[in-house]
Design a protein around this motif. Sequence first.
Motif, short mmCIF file in Angstrom:
data_model
loop_
_atom_site.label_atom_id
_atom_site.label_comp_id
_atom_site.label_asym_id
_atom_site.label_seq_id
_atom_site.Cartn_x
_atom_site.Cartn_y
_atom_site.Cartn_z
N ALA A 8 0.82 -1.21 0.00
CA ALA A 8 0.00 0.00 0.00
C ALA A 8 0.86 1.26 0.00
O ALA A 8 2.07 1.21 0.18
N GLU A 9 0.20 2.39 -0.23
CA GLU A 9 0.75 3.74 -0.06
C GLU A 9 1.76 4.17 -1.12
O GLU A 9 2.48 5.13 -0.92
N ASP A 10 1.80 3.46 -2.25
CA ASP A 10 2.69 3.93 -3.31
C ASP A 10 2.15 5.17 -4.01
O ASP A 10 2.91 5.96 -4.55
N HIS A 11 0.83 5.30 -4.03
CA HIS A 11 0.19 6.43 -4.70
C HIS A 11 0.61 6.56 -6.16
O HIS A 11 0.87 7.65 -6.66
N GLY A 12 0.66 5.40 -6.82
CA GLY A 12 0.81 5.39 -8.27
C GLY A 12 -0.55 5.59 -8.92
O GLY A 12 -1.57 5.79 -8.27
N LEU A 13 -0.55 5.54 -10.26
CA LEU A 13 -1.79 5.65 -11.03
C LEU A 13 -1.97 4.39 -11.86
O LEU A 13 -1.06 3.98 -12.59
N LEU A 14 -3.13 3.77 -11.74
CA LEU A 14 -3.51 2.63 -12.56
C LEU A 14 -4.52 3.11 -13.59
O LEU A 14 -5.51 3.76 -13.23
N ALA A 15 -4.24 2.81 -14.86
CA ALA A 15 -5.13 3.33 -15.91
C ALA A 15 -5.33 2.28 -17.00
O ALA A 15 -4.49 1.40 -17.20
N ALA A 16 -6.46 2.39 -17.67
CA ALA A 16 -6.74 1.57 -18.85
C ALA A 16 -6.77 2.49 -20.06
O ALA A 16 -7.24 3.63 -19.97
N PHE A 17 -6.25 1.96 -21.17
CA PHE A 17 -6.20 2.74 -22.42
C PHE A 17 -6.83 1.90 -23.53
O PHE A 17 -6.78 0.66 -23.48
N PRO A 18 -7.38 2.53 -24.54
CA PRO A 18 -8.00 1.77 -25.63
C PRO A 18 -7.00 0.81 -26.27
O PRO A 18 -5.79 1.07 -26.28
N PRO A 19 -7.50 -0.32 -26.81
CA PRO A 19 -6.62 -1.32 -27.43
C PRO A 19 -5.68 -0.69 -28.45
O PRO A 19 -6.09 0.19 -29.21
N GLY A 20 -4.43 -1.08 -28.40
CA GLY A 20 -3.46 -0.58 -29.35
C GLY A 20 -2.73 0.68 -28.91
O GLY A 20 -1.75 1.08 -29.53
N THR A 21 -3.21 1.32 -27.81
CA THR A 21 -2.54 2.53 -27.33
C THR A 21 -1.17 2.18 -26.76
O THR A 21 -1.01 1.18 -26.06
N VAL A 22 -0.18 3.01 -27.07
CA VAL A 22 1.09 2.95 -26.34
C VAL A 22 0.98 3.99 -25.23
O VAL A 22 1.01 5.19 -25.49
N PRO A 23 0.81 3.56 -23.97
CA PRO A 23 0.58 4.53 -22.88
C PRO A 23 1.76 5.49 -22.75
O PRO A 23 2.91 5.10 -22.93
N PRO A 24 1.48 6.74 -22.44
CA PRO A 24 2.56 7.73 -22.30
C PRO A 24 3.43 7.42 -21.09
O PRO A 24 2.93 6.97 -20.06
N ARG A 25 4.75 7.67 -21.21
CA ARG A 25 5.62 7.57 -20.03
C ARG A 25 5.15 8.56 -18.99
O ARG A 25 4.69 9.65 -19.35
N PRO A 26 5.29 8.20 -17.70
CA PRO A 26 5.96 7.04 -17.12
C PRO A 26 5.07 5.80 -17.00
O PRO A 26 5.44 4.87 -16.28
N PHE A 27 3.90 5.76 -17.66
CA PHE A 27 3.08 4.55 -17.60
C PHE A 27 3.83 3.37 -18.23
O PHE A 27 4.51 3.54 -19.26
N GLU A 28 3.65 2.21 -17.64
CA GLU A 28 4.19 0.97 -18.19
C GLU A 28 3.04 -0.04 -18.29
O GLU A 28 2.19 -0.12 -17.38
N VAL A 29 3.02 -0.79 -19.38
CA VAL A 29 1.97 -1.80 -19.55
C VAL A 29 2.21 -2.93 -18.55
O VAL A 29 3.32 -3.47 -18.46
N ILE A 30 1.18 -3.26 -17.77
CA ILE A 30 1.32 -4.35 -16.79
C ILE A 30 0.28 -5.43 -17.02
O ILE A 30 0.21 -6.40 -16.25
N GLY A 31 -0.54 -5.30 -18.06
CA GLY A 31 -1.52 -6.35 -18.31
C GLY A 31 -2.57 -5.88 -19.29
O GLY A 31 -2.36 -4.94 -20.07
N VAL A 32 -3.73 -6.54 -19.21
CA VAL A 32 -4.80 -6.26 -20.16
C VAL A 32 -6.15 -6.37 -19.43
O VAL A 32 -6.27 -7.07 -18.42
N VAL A 33 -7.12 -5.64 -19.94
CA VAL A 33 -8.48 -5.71 -19.41
C VAL A 33 -9.20 -6.84 -20.15
O VAL A 33 -9.09 -6.94 -21.38
N ASP A 34 -9.93 -7.70 -19.39
CA ASP A 34 -10.69 -8.76 -20.04
C ASP A 34 -12.15 -8.74 -19.59
O ASP A 34 -12.56 -7.85 -18.83
N GLY A 35 -12.90 -9.71 -20.03
CA GLY A 35 -14.34 -9.68 -19.81
C GLY A 35 -14.82 -10.42 -18.57
O GLY A 35 -16.03 -10.49 -18.33
#
Lengths: 313, 313
Positions: A258-285
Motif C-alpha cells: 500500500a501507499e505507493d500512490h501510483g496511477l492505474l489506468a486503462a487505455f483503448p486497445p493498441g494505445t502505447v501509454p505515455p511515459r511514465p506509464f508501463e503496460v502491466i496487463g490487459v483488461v478482459d471480460g
Amino acid sequence: MLARILPRLDPGDSALLGAGDDAAVVAAPDGRYVVTTDLMVHGPDFRLAWSRPHDLGWKAAATNLTDVAAMGARPTALVVSIAAPPTTRVDLLEGIADGLRDALVALAPGAGVVGGDLSASSVLMIAVTAFGDLEGRAPVLRSGARPGDVLAHAGARGDAARGLALLFAQARDGSGEPDAALADDVRARHPHLVGAQLAPEPPVAAGVLAATAGATAMLDVSDGLARDARRLAEASGVGLAFRRDALGDDPMTALAGAEDHGLLAAFPPGTVPPRPFEVIGVVDGHAGRLTLDGEPVDTSGWDPYTGWDGGAG
Amino acid sequence: MLARILPRLDPGDSALLGAGDDAAVVAAPDGRYVVTTDLMVHGPDFRLAWSRPHDLGWKAAATNLTDVAAMGARPTALVVSIAAPPTTRVDLLEGIADGLRDALVALAPGAGVVGGDLSASSVLMIAVTAFGDLEGRAPVLRSGARPGDVLAHAGARGDAARGLALLFAQARDGSGEPDAALADDVRARHPHLVGAQLAPEPPVAAGVLAATAGATAMLDVSDGLARDARRLAEASGVGLAFRRDALGDDPMTALAGAEDHGLLAAFPPGTVPPRPFEVIGVVDGHAGRLTLDGEPVDTSGWDPYTGWDGGAG
C-alpha cells in the motif's frame, strides 16, 4: 502562529484571492473543479518518531495531489487544516508548511495553498482538500475500462510497503515503539525505500498525460495495486489480467503493498501509454476477476497494519 | 461505515460527479469558486456530553456555510473529513451526517456533500471544506468599508455566549466535567440560547442579499462582534461607531460574545440594508478605532475559554 506559517506558502497561479479573508477565491476556467479530501492522523497514518515534519507536509500534499491527478485533472490549489497539541513547537508547523510547499513545487508546479485552519487537539492531524482543473476534458472515472483495453501503471510498485517493513523491522526500540535515531539510520541505508514510505513522489503529472492519451479509466493506487485494481474492475464490470514479468522480482509485494500512490489506468486497445506509464496487463471480460499470468489473485486477507497499535507512539 | 453514512447525504445541485471516485467534480458557472475550511475538535470546540451528534454535523456545516456567505457567495457544496476513535458507534456518525444534511437543507438549499474521508483517531474531529458560487459578482472583502458607510449586522448578538455560559454554570457535574443529563435539562429550559451555542442558525442567505445590495465589506462574526469588527476596521483602514440602542439590553455580551456566526457588513451611505440586516452603527475615519456611543471599546483581554481545560471532557 499562522503569521509564521502563511508566508512560507504560495497561493499559486489559480488563486484569485488567497488566505486572509473569510474564504479564498480560486479560478475554474472551464466552469468546473475537481475536489478531493484526505486526513492524516498521528498513530494510524504516521509516527512523529519516523516522519520528519517536512515529510508530513510533503506526504499530505502528495497523496491529495494524486487523487486529483487520477481524475485526469491538473492540480491547482490546496486548503490545509492542522490540529496540533497546544505544546507543539512552531518549527514543527513550519516544517509541515515547508513540506507542503516543496511537494507542490516538485509535483504540481503552479498549484498553491489558498487557505487553512489551525486548532488545538491532543492528537496531531493534517486534513488537506485539493482542487484541480480538468481543462475542458471529461473526468477519467474508475468505471470506463472495457475488455481489450491496455492496463498500465505509473509510479512505484511496492516500494512504500518495503520502506514501511524496514521501519517496522529496524526502527523500533526494545519495547516495539518507533525510534527516531533508528529511523534515521535505516533511512540513511535505504533512502529510496524509506523515502517512498515517508515522502512519496507520485507521478502527479502523469494524470493529465493519461487523460490526453485517451485513458478510459484511472484511479490512485493507495491501498495496494491489487486492492485498488479490484475497485476499478468492479466499477467497470471487467476483469484485469496482470503480467508477472511486468511486476519485477517481487510481484506479490508489487500487488499488495500500500501507499505507493501510483496511477492505474486503462487505455483503448493498441494505445502505447505515455511515459511514465508501463503496460502491466490487459483488461478482459471476466467481471471483477483479477489474475496474474492466468492465476487468480486474492488480496482479501491482506492488511499491513494488523497488530499495529494505532493509538500509541 | 461509509456505506451507512453516504446514503444519508445529498450531493446537491452543483455536483457534476459526487462521492465514489478519487475526487468529485463541482460546477463553477462563472469560472471561479469560493473555498473555506474549518476544523472542530473534541475538547476545545465541543463536548460530547453537551452536543448531540446531530448538533455537531449541523454546527460544522453552519459555521463553514457562513464563511462562504460572508464573501457574498451562494454555498454550493461541502467535503467532510471525520476522525473518530475506532470504538465510535456508527449511530454517532449517522447523527453527524444527519446534522450536516439538515443544516444544508435549512441554511443552504441546493448545496450538498460531494466527498469526504473517515479516519481513526483517539480524538473526534470534524473538518469541513465549503464551496460557494459568486454568481458573477465580485467577492465582498473585509477591506472595502469607507467612512460614512452604514454598519449593519445580521444574526444573533451574544446568544451563543449566553448559551455557553448557561452550560458552564448549570451543566457540569460536581467535579466540573460536562454532564449530558444536566445539559438536556438546561436546554429544555433555555432552548433558544443553548441551541444558539450548540446548533446555531446563522443568516447564510443574507450573504448574497448583502452583496446584491452593494455591501462594501463583510465578514463572519465568529470570535465576537467587537473582535471581528476590529478585523474589518483594520483591513479597511476605518473606524466603527456602534450605537448602544441597537445592541439590546446587554450590549457588552452582544459585543464580546463569540460563536454567533452572524454577518457584519458595511453598505454605502444612505443604503437601507436588506433584512435580516439591522443598522448597528456607522463607519468613520478613525482608522482601527471602535466606539460605543462615542466611548472606546476594548476587547483585547476578553477570552471566554480562560481556565477551560480543552484537553478533558
